[in-house]
Scaffold this active site. Structure first.
Site, short mmCIF file in Angstrom:
data_model
loop_
_atom_site.label_atom_id
_atom_site.label_comp_id
_atom_site.label_asym_id
_atom_site.label_seq_id
_atom_site.Cartn_x
_atom_site.Cartn_y
_atom_site.Cartn_z
N ASP A 479 44.97 -107.19 -40.86
CA ASP A 479 44.07 -107.70 -39.83
C ASP A 479 44.06 -106.78 -38.61
OD1 ASP A 479 42.39 -109.49 -38.57
OD2 ASP A 479 43.74 -111.21 -38.73
N ASP A 549 35.26 -114.68 -40.33
CA ASP A 549 36.09 -115.87 -40.12
C ASP A 549 35.27 -117.13 -40.31
OD1 ASP A 549 38.55 -114.83 -39.73
OD2 ASP A 549 38.48 -114.84 -37.54
C1 DGJ Z 1 41.86 -113.39 -37.88
C2 DGJ Z 1 41.52 -113.45 -39.34
O1 DGJ Z 1 40.19 -113.13 -39.55
C3 DGJ Z 1 41.88 -114.83 -39.87
O2 DGJ Z 1 41.49 -114.94 -41.20
C4 DGJ Z 1 43.34 -115.05 -39.70
O3 DGJ Z 1 44.05 -114.15 -40.50
C5 DGJ Z 1 43.73 -114.88 -38.24
N1 DGJ Z 1 43.26 -113.65 -37.69
C6 DGJ Z 1 45.22 -114.95 -38.07
O4 DGJ Z 1 45.61 -114.66 -36.81
#
Ligand code: DGJ
Length: 743
Positions: A479, A549
């Protein structure tokens, strides 16, 4: 797929079955652009296509010749000044401040295959004869600089990959102020520009506008390719549709700051440039040093936007993505983020994993919150060791327990970031990209590590490697949750500051390279607050990316439809999540959520232990369906059929590699009262082949390919019910999934 050089005309002709790309050495030794488009029969001389004009005020290199003005000539890799005041492909500065340059053709070579780009992701060849490369050396002897322009044409793809390398031969240093990957001067402006734009949770929506005089384009100065724009643009003719007409696609294989721009001059010439954004870029080259730009890929299609997208899909799926996972069906995963957020312990994780395993899910992904003292987003990024309160046996212990259940295990990490409340920051406050004399802007309570410094990358690498050596890990979600703000590389001196943003990305690529080489069996999924780094650069290291997300099915229809303009289904992370949805609070049926998520890598992001027995049964069926169809979905040919950006309904289909099977998905956002009849015209089928159409076991008859493609298939035929009963079965956020089998 020859690349020919015609000495009498000074022209190069790169062509394959579908496309031609022609460039020439102009009279003054510069490179002129002649043509890019549908394949032309080769001839010795295409110079009649080079248009000259005598225009007032146009500066000309030949005294007395008023019609040779670079401003009015189509060029391959234009410089600034020297008579061309349009935005250039490159710019450089001598030690005394002069920016005047004069690069002329020196030599060229034509080589089989495609050389790799050092330290950078790029499309590659795998077998002999797949591609040929033309390398042209331009030289400016007064400053002892060379530019190596590289053009690769693929045997079987209507695409050209380009890049430029700057070589400083000394004795004086040179500073690059702009070094774009490529430029294309097109003879008219009768195009619509298609771009992917959005924000967090609505990434890569399709925006289309008429090209017009002046400058238009997309960019990022956020340190990553961004939620806001994507390093991609397309030009299509007004009459071009998804399945017909001319389209040109431009894609940059890069993950950092970029610029993708179309400039239309006052004579309707369109200049497209793509590359690293010149803002903040200042690259000093000492004698003997060189600078390699990222790669730009250009695709040409006469089969509409689908033709262009399918070229990118094939290339990026099979000649950009690498590693053992490139050609493998992707595991169906369960991710605990939306199920627990930071609030979990080993017991809860195992409870979810046990249920997921029962339902047929193959991989458990432990998301954020497993390390340091991380119980919310304000601590411990940088401290990549397990939180023993949550995981008494660490990552290794948990991974083994999950493997014992018969599942694979993977985890989340965010290696490029640090919280102030972390051991790493306390030990190395100067490792953050920031100016310590000024306030630091935080985002999500975190700061960007200075990945332009080798020791920083190295420290993170050692921490991650230790976990991977100790635990059976099959998957990593990488990430990156904030964009850059006060970019200053502490202690690195003045000259480094103009390099740091690109050096950062090179550092990210190096870490990816080390980890993927050392742990080749691990499947990497890139992520950046959802889809802020969904770009070709990342796909070179991680064959799949978390698309957004936003896991709401309705939003995902638009996001995935837009993403497919440049990226294959095998690269799109897509999960079924809870209802009401956590991003937009919408209620959609479990069926519609799956019908959207199937078209990607597929997984679940909810607490499966809370599902009712009926829902569990539905999930079991969905998992089985995906297992049976994922090869078709992830490696088939994808067609967008009806755009969700243009109305209340949308459709797409995917056809298997051998053409014997297809899936057609239809989505209708709102239930209209007394809705219209709707037929979807399919694509890519054999006109005279017969296809059996079924929907969840229900038989909709056998139809010839031509019927399905030209008369269309009725998606508003609800002959299975009447009146209220038929309507109730539908409602808002309604979807249908049809299977086609060639008889
Ligand atoms: C952002 C990501 O896109 C989410 O899927 C998740 O992993 C969160 N960060 C966790 O902090």
């Amino acid at each position: 797929m020859p690349i020919l050089f015609h000495p009498s005309s000074g022209e190069f002709h790169l062509y394959n079955r579908e496309i031609s790309y022609i460039l020439e050495i102009l009279e003054n030794g510069h490179l002129g652009h002649v043509y890019f488009g549908n394949r032309l029969t080769d001839r010795e001389d295409f110079r009649y296509l080079t248009e000259y004009a005598s225009r007032d005020m146009g500066a000309c290199p030949f005294e007395g010749r008023r019609n040779f003005s670079l401003e009015h000539l189509k060029q391959e890799y234009p410089a600034f000044g020297a008579g061309d005041p349009r935005y250039p492909a490159f710019e450089m500065e001598r030690a005394d401040g002069s920016r005047v340059v004069d690069f002329r053709y020196r030599e060229h070579r034509i080589i089989p295959g495609k050389p790799r780009l050092e330290g950078l992701p790029a499309v590659y060849t795998q077998e002999d004869g797949e591609a040929e490369t033309l390398e042209i050396t331009l030289e400016d002897p007064a400053i002892h600089m060379q530019i190596l322009l590289s053009y690769t044409i693929f045997r079987d793809e209507p695409a050209i990959a380009r890049s430029a390398r700057f070589v400083c031969q000394g004795p004086e240093p040179i500073t690059l102020l702009r070094a774009m990957s490529g430029c294309l001067d097109l003879p008219d402006k009768d195009y619509q520009m298609v771009e992917l734009a959005g924000a967090w949770a609505r990434e890569r929506h399709i925006h289309t506008r008429e090209l017009d005089c002046g400058v238009q384009g997309v960019y990022s100065l956020r340190g990553c390719s961004s939620h806001q724009f994507n390093p991609f643009l397309a030009l299509k003719r007004r009459e071009t549709t998804e399945c017909q007409g001319e389209a040109l696609g431009f894609s940059l294989v890069y993950s950092g700051d970029f610029l993708a721009q179309a400039e239309v001059d006052n004579f309707d010439v369109t200049r497209v440039i793509l590359g690293i954004h010149p803002q903040e870029f200042r690259w000093e080259l000492a004698p003997g040093e060189s600078f390699q730009t990222p790669e730009m890929v250009m695709a040409y299609s006469r089969q509409g936007l689908n033709g262009m997208s399918q070229t990118f899909h094939r290339l990026y799926r099979s000649r950009l993505a690498r590693g053992v996972w490139r050609d493998r069906e992707r595991p169906i995963l369960i991710n605990n983020w939306e199920a627990t957020y930071f609030d979990f312990n080993e017991e809860k994780i195992l409870e979810i994993a046990r249920k997921a395993q029962e339902l047929g899910i193959e991989l458990f992904v432990l998301d954020d919150g497993w390390f340091g003292k991380r119980n919310q987003d304000n601590a411990s990024l940088g401290d990549w060791y397990p939180n023993r309160e949550k995981l008494p046996d660490g990552i290794a212990g948990l991974a083994r327990k999950i493997e014992a259940l018969g599942m694979k295990f993977g985890f989340w990490m965010e290696p490029e970031m640090v919280n102030k409340d972390s051991d790493l920051f306390r030990a190395h406050p100067d490792w953050v990209l920031a100016d310590a004399r000024r306030p630091y802007s935080h985002a999500r309570n975190q700061y960007v590590l200075d990945f332009s410094k080798e020791e920083v990358v190295d420290c993170v690498y050692r921490q991650i490697r230790k976990i991977l050596q100790e635990a059976p890990v099959s998957y990593i979600k990488w990430d990156m949750n904030r964009s850059f703000s006060e970019v200053f590389s502490n202690g690195n001196g003045r000259a480094w500051q103009g390099k740091v943003r690109h050096q950062y990305i090179l550092g990210v690529y190096r870490l990816y390279e080390r980890l993927t080489q050392e742990f080749p069996e691990i499947l990497f999924e890139s992520c950046a607050s959802g889809g802020a780094r969904f770009d070709p650069g990342m796909l070179y290291y991680a064959p799949q990316a978390w698309t957004s997300d936003d896991t709401d099915a309705v939003e995902r229809i638009r996001i995935q439809y837009g993403t497919s303009l440049a990226y294959p289904l095998s690269s799109m992370g897509s999960h079924v999540s809870a209802a009401p949805n956590h991003q937009v609070f919408r209620n959609t049926s479990l069926e519609t959520r799956a019908n959207v998520a199937y078209f990607g890598t597929f997984g679940y992001e909810l607490d499966v232990t809370r599902l009712t027995p009926a829902e569990q049964e539905a999930v079991r069926r969905q998992v089985a369906f995906m297992k049976a169809h994922r090869r078709l979905i992830q490696f088939g040919t994808f067609y967008r059929l009806q755009s969700p950006f243009e109305g209340n309904s949308s459709a797409w289909m995917v056809l298997s590699e051998d053409g014997s099977q297809a899936l057609l998905a239809y989505f209708r956002i709102l239930q209209p009262p007394q809705g219209k009849f709707e037929r979807i015209r399919l694509a890519g089928l054999e006109p005279t082949a017969l296809y059996q159409v079924t929907e969840a076991g229900r038989d909709w008859g056998a139809h010839y390919g031509d019927e399905l493609m030209y008369a269309g298939f009725s998606v508003s035929d609800f002959s299975s019910g009447v009146g209220r009963e038929a309507y109730e079965r539908q409602g808002d956020y309604f979807s249908r999934l049809f299977q086609l089998h060639r008889v």
